[in-house]
Design a protein around this motif. Structure first.
Motif, PDB file in Angstrom:
ATOM      1  N   ARG A  67      42.525  38.461  48.509  1.00  0.00           N
ATOM      2  CA  ARG A  67      42.155  36.961  48.733  1.00  0.00           C
ATOM      3  C   ARG A  67      43.404  36.324  48.275  1.00  0.00           C
ATOM      4  N   ILE A  68      44.030  36.313  47.150  1.00  0.00           N
ATOM      5  CA  ILE A  68      45.307  35.519  46.640  1.00  0.00           C
ATOM      6  C   ILE A  68      46.334  35.778  47.824  1.00  0.00           C
ATOM      7  N   LEU A  69      46.419  37.035  48.140  1.00  0.00           N
ATOM      8  CA  LEU A  69      47.746  37.681  48.951  1.00  0.00           C
ATOM      9  C   LEU A  69      47.495  37.064  50.307  1.00  0.00           C
ATOM     10  N   HIS A  70      46.332  36.686  50.683  1.00  0.00           N
ATOM     11  CA  HIS A  70      46.339  36.193  52.271  1.00  0.00           C
ATOM     12  C   HIS A  70      45.965  34.856  52.363  1.00  0.00           C
ATOM     13  N   SER A  71      46.117  34.004  51.260  1.00  0.00           N
ATOM     14  CA  SER A  71      45.843  32.732  51.045  1.00  0.00           C
ATOM     15  C   SER A  71      47.130  32.028  51.712  1.00  0.00           C
ATOM     16  N   TYR A 172      31.451  27.924  51.387  1.00  0.00           N
ATOM     17  CA  TYR A 172      32.031  27.278  50.341  1.00  0.00           C
ATOM     18  C   TYR A 172      33.671  27.091  50.128  1.00  0.00           C
ATOM     19  N   PRO A 173      34.147  26.144  49.572  1.00  0.00           N
ATOM     20  CA  PRO A 173      35.453  25.909  49.201  1.00  0.00           C
ATOM     21  C   PRO A 173      35.941  26.960  48.302  1.00  0.00           C
ATOM     22  N   GLY A 174      37.215  27.251  48.373  1.00  0.00           N
ATOM     23  CA  GLY A 174      37.861  27.940  47.293  1.00  0.00           C
ATOM     24  C   GLY A 174      37.850  29.458  47.680  1.00  0.00           C
ATOM     25  N   LEU A 175      38.783  30.360  46.987  1.00  0.00           N
ATOM     26  CA  LEU A 175      38.472  31.895  47.206  1.00  0.00           C
ATOM     27  C   LEU A 175      37.587  32.446  46.559  1.00  0.00           C
TER      28      LEU A 175
END
Length: 399
Positions: A67-71, A172-175
């Motif tokens: 999820r971080i990598l694709h943000s 919902y917002p965020g990862l």
């Protein structure tokens, strides 16, 4: 054994794939076999703010990493300076390359210490996503302009990105990252004297150590390439002298072109080796204990006293001779002026903010909304928006 005709039939008509109960439990079993007792185990995760079903073949920290990598915030790191800007050449690191180097070093350390490599990698990939344009110069400007709203910290802003600003496919917002990722980044946000507190998980401490030694070694590499430093001058420093002696012992005398990458490699190797020697010794008496028990006991992994002293000497030298070099200071001043003027312009006329940041004003105030918008920019986009606002030819584009 499957025969060749049978294998060919399988290729032509692959079976529908179904994960068994054993496959669903594979992450837990693998961690049980490979990790030390004091590592952070996926099975003990505190979960996510928004409950989600477990994935069939990825553990929670693997999902966090992805999820971080694709943000969007992670991708923008490719356009943010580490220390040097594009005006000073094309060779030097960006925030993105620095992040990958930190992740690589942290994973190496984690694997040797038998900690959770998936958690470490996710923490490393996240650690700089909150950095604004123009490196620490940009952070200083935003901190000054946002003092009425509590100031600015790239470590704290990373949490805002992960929990509020990133928009994924969910409702919902965020990862919606695991609590261990958010906890680890929070520990970075409240660091004292540049070091995470002893109650931090061992994986968090490893990322912090990897970050520090990576930017020291790689800033030397970039500064040598650009011509701000010389190996002759650096050789007066004890840690560099040790590294140069090791290189000569192994390879003899090298040309400067070959000596520079060899020096960077040896500086990292010396520091990682020292850290592993110290950490291995520290952790021997904690076998059988859990991660939370080491946190409660305040176990803090660190380099030897000698190496810490050598690092302090090196970092003081880099501060005087690189980070305060006249060529870099002129670039920093130009960047600071532009970012400050952009902040003033948008504060006076927040209607020129993109819609999603105008909508945040009611919740966080216009000062923080402006700061968050600017913090997400790349160096180039920030320069373009500065020119655009000065020309006064229309609303700002979104990022």
């Amino acid at each position: 054994m499957t025969s060749i005709p049978q294998a060919a039939e399988i290729v032509r008509n692959p079976p529908s794939f179904r994960w068994s109960v054993d496959a669903l439990d594979s992450v837990t079993r693998r961690e049980h076999l490979m990790l030390a007792s004091y590592a952070t185990f996926s099975r003990d995760s505190g979960g996510r703010i928004h409950a989600e079903p477990e994935h069939t073949y990825r553990g929670p920290f693997q999902r966090d990493r992805d999820r971080i990598l694709h943000s969007s915030a992670f991708r923008r790191l490719s356009g943010k300076m580490q220390v040097f800007t594009g005006e000073m050449g094309e060779y030097h690191r960006t925030r993105l390359t620095h992040t990958f180097e930190v992740a690589s070093i942290a994973r190496t350390i984690t694997r040797v210490l038998r900690l959770n490599e998936d958690l470490t990698e996710a923490l490393a990939l996240m650690h700089d996503i909150g950095h604004p344009p123009f490196g620490h110069c940009g952070e200083d400007v935003l901190d000054e302009y946002m003092v009425s709203a509590g100031g600015f910290s790239h470590n704290a802003f990373a949490l805002v990105i992960a929990e509020e600003l990133e928009q994924r496919y969910t409702g919902y917002p965020g990862l919606n990252l695991s609590s261990e990722i958010l906890e680890g980044q929070t520990k970075r946000a409240i660091k004292r004297d540049g070091v995470v507190e002893a109650s931090a998980r061992l994986e968090v401490q490893v990322v912090d150590i990897a970050d520090s030694l990576a930017y020291d070694a790689h800033d030397i590499d970039d500064a040598l390439q650009i011509g701000l430093l010389s190996i002759e001058a650096l050789s007066q420093l004890r840690l560099v002298r040790r590294a140069l002696d090791q290189i000569e012992q192994h390879y003899g005398r090298l040309s400067n072109a070959k000596l520079r990458p060899a020096l960077v490699h040896e500086l990292i190797d010396l520091q990682v080796g020292d850290f592993l020697d110290q950490a291995t010794g520290q952790l021997q008496s904690w076998g059988g204990c859990r991660s939370d028990e080491l946190s409660m006991a305040g176990v803090q992994l660190q380099h030897s006293l000698q190496l810490r002293d050598e690092q302090s000497e090196l970092e003081a030298y880099l501060f005087r001779n690189v980070y305060r070099h006249p060529k870099l200071m002129s670039v920093r001043k130009k960047a600071a002026d532009r970012l400050g003027q952009l902040f003033d312009q948008l504060s006076k006329d927040p209607a020129r903010l993109p819609l999603r940041f105008r909508q945040r004003i009611d919740g966080v105030g216009h000062v923080r909304a402006v700061g968050e918008y600017l913090a997400g920019m790349t160096d180039r986009f920030c320069n373009r928006q500065y020119e655009f606002l000065v020309a006064g030819t229309g609303p700002l584009a979104d990022w």
